[in-house]
Design a protein around this motif. Structure first.
Motif, PDB file in Angstrom:
ATOM      1  N   PHE A   1       1.030  35.116  17.705  1.00 43.86           N
ATOM      2  CA  PHE A   1       0.840  36.333  16.923  1.00 43.86           C
ATOM      3  C   PHE A   1      -0.316  36.209  15.937  1.00 43.86           C
ATOM      4  CE2 PHE A   1       5.418  37.304  17.967  1.00 43.86           C
ATOM      5  CZ  PHE A   1       5.122  38.416  18.726  1.00 43.86           C
ATOM      6  N   SER A   2      -0.690  34.966  15.612  1.00 41.01           N
ATOM      7  CA  SER A   2      -1.810  34.778  14.692  1.00 41.01           C
ATOM      8  C   SER A   2      -3.161  34.897  15.377  1.00 41.01           C
ATOM      9  CB  SER A   2      -1.716  33.399  14.022  1.00 41.01           C
ATOM     10  OG  SER A   2      -0.533  33.283  13.277  1.00 41.01           O
ATOM     11  N   VAL A   3      -3.199  34.730  16.696  1.00 40.82           N
ATOM     12  CA  VAL A   3      -4.468  34.752  17.414  1.00 40.82           C
ATOM     13  C   VAL A   3      -5.242  36.048  17.169  1.00 40.82           C
ATOM     14  CG1 VAL A   3      -5.494  34.857  19.730  1.00 40.82           C
ATOM     15  CG2 VAL A   3      -3.877  33.042  19.145  1.00 40.82           C
ATOM     16  N   PRO A   4      -4.617  37.243  17.312  1.00 37.29           N
ATOM     17  CA  PRO A   4      -5.386  38.473  17.048  1.00 37.29           C
ATOM     18  C   PRO A   4      -5.967  38.516  15.636  1.00 37.29           C
ATOM     19  CG  PRO A   4      -3.347  38.994  18.196  1.00 37.29           C
ATOM     20  CD  PRO A   4      -3.254  37.565  17.780  1.00 37.29           C
ATOM     21  N   LEU A   5      -5.213  37.992  14.648  1.00 34.20           N
ATOM     22  CA  LEU A   5      -5.706  37.986  13.271  1.00 34.20           C
ATOM     23  C   LEU A   5      -6.825  36.972  13.089  1.00 34.20           C
ATOM     24  CD1 LEU A   5      -2.272  38.196  11.388  1.00 34.20           C
ATOM     25  CD2 LEU A   5      -3.854  40.069  11.892  1.00 34.20           C
ATOM     26  N   LEU A   6      -6.656  35.787  13.677  1.00 31.55           N
ATOM     27  CA  LEU A   6      -7.672  34.747  13.550  1.00 31.55           C
ATOM     28  C   LEU A   6      -8.983  35.147  14.210  1.00 31.55           C
ATOM     29  CD1 LEU A   6      -5.489  31.562  14.246  1.00 31.55           C
ATOM     30  CD2 LEU A   6      -6.464  32.261  12.051  1.00 31.55           C
ATOM     31  N   LEU A   7      -8.891  35.926  15.283  1.00 32.46           N
ATOM     32  CA  LEU A   7     -10.111  36.338  15.987  1.00 32.46           C
ATOM     33  C   LEU A   7     -10.965  37.305  15.168  1.00 32.46           C
ATOM     34  CD1 LEU A   7      -8.783  36.713  19.632  1.00 32.46           C
ATOM     35  CD2 LEU A   7     -10.338  34.969  18.750  1.00 32.46           C
ATOM     36  N   LYS A   8     -10.373  37.838  14.099  1.00 28.56           N
ATOM     37  CA  LYS A   8     -11.168  38.718  13.227  1.00 28.56           C
ATOM     38  C   LYS A   8     -12.152  37.903  12.378  1.00 28.56           C
ATOM     39  CE  LYS A   8      -7.564  42.277  12.837  1.00 28.56           C
ATOM     40  NZ  LYS A   8      -8.286  43.295  13.614  1.00 28.56           N
ATOM     41  N   VAL A   9     -11.833  36.623  12.157  1.00 28.59           N
ATOM     42  CA  VAL A   9     -12.709  35.789  11.323  1.00 28.59           C
ATOM     43  C   VAL A   9     -13.264  34.582  12.071  1.00 28.59           C
ATOM     44  CG1 VAL A   9     -11.600  36.477   9.162  1.00 28.59           C
ATOM     45  CG2 VAL A   9     -10.686  34.539  10.454  1.00 28.59           C
ATOM     46  N   LEU A  10     -12.684  34.260  13.244  1.00 22.01           N
ATOM     47  CA  LEU A  10     -13.138  33.124  14.031  1.00 22.01           C
ATOM     48  C   LEU A  10     -13.465  33.557  15.453  1.00 22.01           C
ATOM     49  CD1 LEU A  10     -10.404  30.486  13.008  1.00 22.01           C
ATOM     50  CD2 LEU A  10     -12.735  30.611  12.124  1.00 22.01           C
ATOM     51  N   SER A  11     -14.289  32.769  16.126  1.00 19.28           N
ATOM     52  CA  SER A  11     -14.536  33.007  17.548  1.00 19.28           C
ATOM     53  C   SER A  11     -13.427  32.342  18.359  1.00 19.28           C
ATOM     54  CB  SER A  11     -15.892  32.428  17.947  1.00 19.28           C
ATOM     55  OG  SER A  11     -15.853  31.009  17.885  1.00 19.28           O
ATOM     56  N   THR A  12     -13.349  32.721  19.630  1.00 21.24           N
ATOM     57  CA  THR A  12     -12.325  32.126  20.496  1.00 21.24           C
ATOM     58  C   THR A  12     -12.509  30.618  20.583  1.00 21.24           C
ATOM     59  OG1 THR A  12     -12.305  34.174  21.794  1.00 21.24           O
ATOM     60  CG2 THR A  12     -11.269  32.240  22.780  1.00 21.24           C
ATOM     61  N   HIS A  13     -13.765  30.147  20.641  1.00 19.46           N
ATOM     62  CA  HIS A  13     -14.025  28.716  20.724  1.00 19.46           C
ATOM     63  C   HIS A  13     -13.569  27.990  19.453  1.00 19.46           C
ATOM     64  CE1 HIS A  13     -16.119  25.057  22.044  1.00 19.46           C
ATOM     65  NE2 HIS A  13     -16.461  24.903  20.763  1.00 19.46           N
ATOM     66  N   ASP A  14     -13.694  28.636  18.295  1.00 19.58           N
ATOM     67  CA  ASP A  14     -13.324  27.996  17.031  1.00 19.58           C
ATOM     68  C   ASP A  14     -11.819  27.725  16.937  1.00 19.58           C
ATOM     69  OD1 ASP A  14     -15.941  27.958  16.190  1.00 19.58           O
ATOM     70  OD2 ASP A  14     -15.807  29.881  15.128  1.00 19.58           O
ATOM     71  N   LEU A  15     -11.022  28.468  17.736  1.00 20.79           N
ATOM     72  CA  LEU A  15      -9.577  28.226  17.723  1.00 20.79           C
ATOM     73  C   LEU A  15      -9.236  26.799  18.162  1.00 20.79           C
ATOM     74  CD1 LEU A  15      -8.220  31.546  19.334  1.00 20.79           C
ATOM     75  CD2 LEU A  15      -8.207  30.927  16.913  1.00 20.79           C
ATOM     76  N   LEU A  16     -10.111  26.212  18.951  1.00 24.72           N
ATOM     77  CA  LEU A  16      -9.843  24.873  19.473  1.00 24.72           C
ATOM     78  C   LEU A  16      -9.846  23.818  18.367  1.00 24.72           C
ATOM     79  CD1 LEU A  16     -11.982  25.089  22.733  1.00 24.72           C
ATOM     80  CD2 LEU A  16      -9.502  25.278  22.522  1.00 24.72           C
ATOM     81  N   PHE A  17     -10.566  24.064  17.268  1.00 26.13           N
ATOM     82  CA  PHE A  17     -10.547  23.119  16.153  1.00 26.13           C
ATOM     83  C   PHE A  17      -9.175  23.106  15.477  1.00 26.13           C
ATOM     84  CE2 PHE A  17     -15.120  23.798  16.621  1.00 26.13           C
ATOM     85  CZ  PHE A  17     -15.591  22.492  16.564  1.00 26.13           C
ATOM     86  N   ILE A  18      -8.522  24.273  15.448  1.00 27.91           N
ATOM     87  CA  ILE A  18      -7.151  24.329  14.907  1.00 27.91           C
ATOM     88  C   ILE A  18      -6.223  23.483  15.766  1.00 27.91           C
ATOM     89  CG2 ILE A  18      -5.223  25.867  14.379  1.00 27.91           C
ATOM     90  CD1 ILE A  18      -7.246  28.072  13.851  1.00 27.91           C
ATOM     91  N   CYS A  19      -6.421  23.574  17.086  1.00 27.88           N
ATOM     92  CA  CYS A  19      -5.628  22.770  18.019  1.00 27.88           C
ATOM     93  C   CYS A  19      -5.799  21.279  17.734  1.00 27.88           C
ATOM     94  CB  CYS A  19      -6.032  23.105  19.451  1.00 27.88           C
ATOM     95  SG  CYS A  19      -5.381  21.963  20.679  1.00 27.88           S
ATOM     96  N   LEU A  20      -7.019  20.843  17.492  1.00 25.25           N
ATOM     97  CA  LEU A  20      -7.280  19.432  17.216  1.00 25.25           C
ATOM     98  C   LEU A  20      -6.552  18.950  15.956  1.00 25.25           C
ATOM     99  CD1 LEU A  20     -11.077  19.026  18.017  1.00 25.25           C
ATOM    100  CD2 LEU A  20      -9.158  17.929  19.177  1.00 25.25           C
ATOM    101  N   PHE A  21      -6.511  19.806  14.940  1.00 23.22           N
ATOM    102  CA  PHE A  21      -5.833  19.443  13.697  1.00 23.22           C
ATOM    103  C   PHE A  21      -4.339  19.179  13.950  1.00 23.22           C
ATOM    104  CE2 PHE A  21      -3.297  20.994  10.069  1.00 23.22           C
ATOM    105  CZ  PHE A  21      -3.639  20.029   9.131  1.00 23.22           C
TER     106      PHE A  21
END
Length: 857
Positions: free
Chosen positions: A165-185
């Protein structure tokens, strides 16, 4: 605060001492779930935007090949490093490989990099399957795995909900590729937490990878073990099918999703919301449905639910698509299938599947789990990819035709799921038998010793005239030799001399003559054998002699049973002998005695019917079910009595007596279940439950869960399930309500219980314990039981009465002088009977080893 914690623990099926361990695994699944959800959403969206539908099968094939190669590498590592080290290597590999791919992608967009990242979704699943589930399988016991495997993965569900549910919100400030850094954390946190778990539970997890196989199980799993062992083959197929189904359904779902949502941000938002809803439903299932489902309907339901659901949704989709094409409703039905693969698979099927590994020996289990993750599951990605690649290149095959193909696969999957239930039950039985053999190996290894077989030489050492002389010998040994020789003699008049020896004043001679009478089998000796059944000193040997005669004596035993003036021990013994002998005549008698008014006689009848492998007929079923209900009610009553008397301590004589009473009732219950359903496994289960073999108790209870039919399961299982006594009584009270009594009231309840229902030993202990634990005057109750039909209970009541009210005892002794039998008992007590001289003391003295009533000297 403590009340709230207890309420939460009860709601989550947690028991004392489990909380810390469970929450560690929940925390780990929370972090891994967050990492996996973000990674899946981002990589799937990036893949779908950069590649068309024809390249999806290639990706599935590549991911299967990658997992297979990784599995072979893990197999090599298992032979060289410990379980903990291999799992640590896998987690670090996952972190570094994804980190490297993400960093490379940050330097410049490359669609083949997104192809590689998409493949790593299967690597994610592979590593989590080995590290998380294999570790949990070693730390949690079988009964815990059934209760907790679904719950410990709820962290993953909660994390998935927030992540999706956070993905749509995160995409407003991040690119799809940037989500992968959250995964690494989140992955980094996972590595740290698992390292802590391995340090905390190092002793439980420290097992040599291959050397741990026991002699009973053989070496660790070899490459062809899946082919050698039917159960392993079933597990491999059952592991293959969900992955195959997931790839197949994923293809149909993602192709249709891309057609409806062509923009990558919109598609990523849709996928986030869709899988978020799936995760919410998954959480609800894990929290409120899974335990109830598994405890009520066993692991079988968890295995068959998913393929049946998929078969239903694909049947509807295929029929609709045939007439209307791949329209919006067809997509909705495929979305339902994808929901089943997401929610039902994760919430029910996967935890249930992990329980199927528990009966497998630990060393083999680890190897098998690695094998299944690397081979069947890898093939589950490879083969559907290859199949879809071939089919999608055929012009006349579209999505509707593909749905028909998977419908056939789902039907086959359902058949396989039903078959694995039988294999699981057989493996539980093997686990139980393996544990028994291991425990008894020392006894089996010791040489057997026994008396020398001198019988035949003795028989041929004398002429018949010499035997006749020995019959009247003054030497006891001579008369014993005569009896042994007469038992083997074929002379007609030999039985007359045996009749003489059967009246011998020396007990040893009589016993030898009784054994010889059984060996001879002459009908002229039967009346004397039956008379000796009435004599306590000779009952056992007379019964053995009658059993040795066999079926010819059965009609005589039946007449003796029916003509017995005193219903009780004699009829009980005769019914047992008839059941021991067996044969058609015995079976007819036992069936007609099924509803005998004396409960103890019915116990022997059912034991005989079980030995003869009789299965209740249609007309007998209702009577047997009624008696099963009677035995369950008695077990619930015993449990309620134990609960009320907990204040006296678990080692108190009455607590021990109640445990013994439970052990006495359990075989009676399972004998009736065996007769009702014709299942020999009940005999093994009964024996192991009665002897309280702690090391294998969990396997035995699970075997019971898979063996007891549904019509009695809800009544039987709570009595043996791993739960506190209070919870057992509470669950059973729905059909068998019980009163909560004080210690004194419960002791009186035991004393007043129907003689037909409980043992005289339990009543005797309650009588001995009553004065010390009840403030009320026990005189009236003791006087009433001084004339009880059971002489042992009557004697105990008189003994206690003499201690607590000597005047009333003396008065009662005078009143009993008119009854010769009661007078003898009362005089025996009045003459200063010591506790060790009580008739029932030999049966209860061990329970008074540490503590005796104050009036017991």
């Amino acid at each position: 605060m403590q009340v709230q914690r207890n309420t939460i623990a009860k709601l989550l099926s947690l028991q004392a001492g489990e909380e810390e361990t469970v929450w560690l695994f929940v925390a780990y699944s929370l972090l891994m779930g967050a990492a996996g959800a973000v990674f899946f959403t981002a990589t799937t969206s990036l893949f779908l935007i950069n590649f068309d539908r024809t390249q999806m099968p290639l990706a599935f094939m590549a991911s299967g090949s990658l997992v297979y190669i990784l599995g072979q590498a893990v197999k090599g590592l298992r032979q060289r490093a410990s379980f903990v080290r291999v799992n640590g290597y896998l987690l670090v590999f996952l972190l570094l490989s994804i980190g490297g791919l993400v960093l490379v992608g940050s330097s410049g967009a490359n669609k083949w990099l997104y192809f590689m990242l998409f493949l790593w979704n299967r690597v994610f699943v592979f590593v989590n399957g080995i590290t998380f589930w294999a570790t949990a399988g070693r730390i949690f016991k079988l009964s815990q795995s059934k209760r907790l495997f679904s719950f410990i993965s709820t962290g993953e569900v909660v994390a998935s909900i927030f992540s999706y549910f956070s993905v749509p919100l995160l995409l407003k400030v991040l690119s799809t590729h940037d989500l992968l850094f959250i995964c690494l954390f989140f992955l980094l946190l996972c590595v740290g937490l698992m390292a802590f778990i391995y340090r905390k539970f190092g002793e439980r997890l420290a097992l040599s990878p291959l050397a741990a196989a026991s002699p009973e199980t053989g070496p660790a799993l070899a490459d062809d073990s899946v082919n050698r062992k039917p159960y392993y083959r079933l597990l491999a197929l059952l592991a293959f099918m969900p992955v195959f189904g997931l790839i197949y359904v994923e293809y149909l779902f993602t192709v249709l999703s891309k057609e409806i949502f062509p923009n990558k941000e919109v598609l990523a938002s849709f996928l986030g919301i869709f899988f978020g809803i799936c995760a919410v439903i998954e959480l609800l299932i894990k929290s409120f449905l899974y335990n109830q489902l598994i405890s009520t309907y066993s692991i079988r339901t968890g295995i068959i639910l998913l393929p049946l659901g998929l078969a239903g949704s694909f049947a509807l989709g295929a029929i609709y698509g045939t007439f209307y094409g791949a329209t919006s409703l067809f997509f909705a039905l495929m979305a339902v299938s994808r929901f089943l693969m997401s929610s039902v698979r994760k919430a029910i099927s996967e935890p249930a599947f992990q329980v199927l590994f528990q009966p497998i020996p630990l060393a083999e289990r680890t190897s098998l789990q690695s094998y299944i993750e690397s081979v069947p599951k890898a093939l589950g990605s490879l083969l559907p990819g290859l199949l879809l690649l071939l089919l999608t290149n055929v012009g006349f095959i579209d999505l509707v035709e593909l749905s028909y193909l998977f419908l056939a696969i789902a039907v086959g999957w359902s058949v396989l799921a039903f078959r694995v239930q039988v294999g699981y039950r057989d493996m539980l039985q093997l686990a139980v038998l393996r544990s028994i053999r291991s425990a008894d190996s020392a006894d089996e290894a010791s040489p057997e010793t026994g008396p020398a077989e001198a019988g035949p030489t003795t028989a041929t050492a004398f002429t018949f005239q010499e035997i006749e002389t020995l019959v009247s010998s003054d030497q006891t040994e001579g008369r014993i030799r005569a009896a042994e020789a007469l038992g083997r003699s074929d002379r007609y008049h030999a039985y007359k001399h045996l009749l003489t020896l059967l009246q011998d004043a020396e007990p040893k001679v009589r016993r030898a003559a009784l054994e010889a009478a059984g060996q001879s089998g002459r009908s002229e000796l039967w009346p004397s054998l039956l008379e000796h059944l009435r004599m306590p000193a000779y009952q056992e040997v007379a019964g053995s002699a009658l059993c040795a005669i066999g079926e010819p004596v059965v009609p005589t035993l039946i007449r003796f049973f029916n003509q017995s003036q005193k219903v009780g021990e004699l009829q009980i013994r005769v019914a047992g002998i008839i059941g021991e002998i067996g044969g058609e005549t015995s079976l007819r008698f036992l069936r007609t005695t099924l509803n005998h008014p004396v409960l103890a006689v019915r116990h022997r009848v059912f034991n005989g019917l079980k030995r003869l492998r009789h299965r209740a007929t249609v007309t007998e079923r209702s009577h047997v079910l009624e008696q099963i209900d009677e035995q369950i009610a008695l077990l619930v009553w015993v449990a309620a009595a134990r609960l009320d008397l907990n204040a006296l301590g678990e080692s108190s004589p009455i607590a021990r007596a109640l445990c013994e009473e439970e052990k006495r009732v359990i075989p009676n219950l399972f004998n009736r279940l065996a007769v009702l359903y014709g299942d020999d496994r009940f005999d093994l289960i009964s024996e192991l439950l009665t002897h309280q073999v702690d090391d294998i108790r969990e396997y035995v209870i699970e075997l019971l869960t898979t063996t007891v039919p549904d019509e009695v399961k809800s009544d039987v299982l709570p009595l043996f399930t791993d739960m506190p006594l209070l919870e057992q009584v509470r669950r059973c009270s729905v059909n068998y309500p019980q009163q909560q009594l004080s210690v004194g009231q419960r002791l009186r309840d035991i004393i007043n219980k129907d003689f037909n229902a409980i043992s005289s030993q339990l009543k005797a202990v309650a009588l001995l314990e009553l004065p010390e634990n009840d403030s009320a005057d026990p005189t009236t109750l003791l006087v009433a039981h001084a004339i009880a039909p059971d002489e042992g209970v009557a004697e105990t009541a008189l003994y206690v009465l003499k201690q607590v009210n000597p005047a009333r005892f003396a008065e009662l002794v005078r009143q009993m002088q008119t009854d010769s039998e009661r007078a003898a008992i009362s005089r025996r007590v009045a003459d200063g009977l010591e506790p060790e001289q009580l008739r029932l003391w030999p049966f209860i003295q061990s329970w008074y080893a540490d503590k005796q009533p104050s009036y017991v000297h």
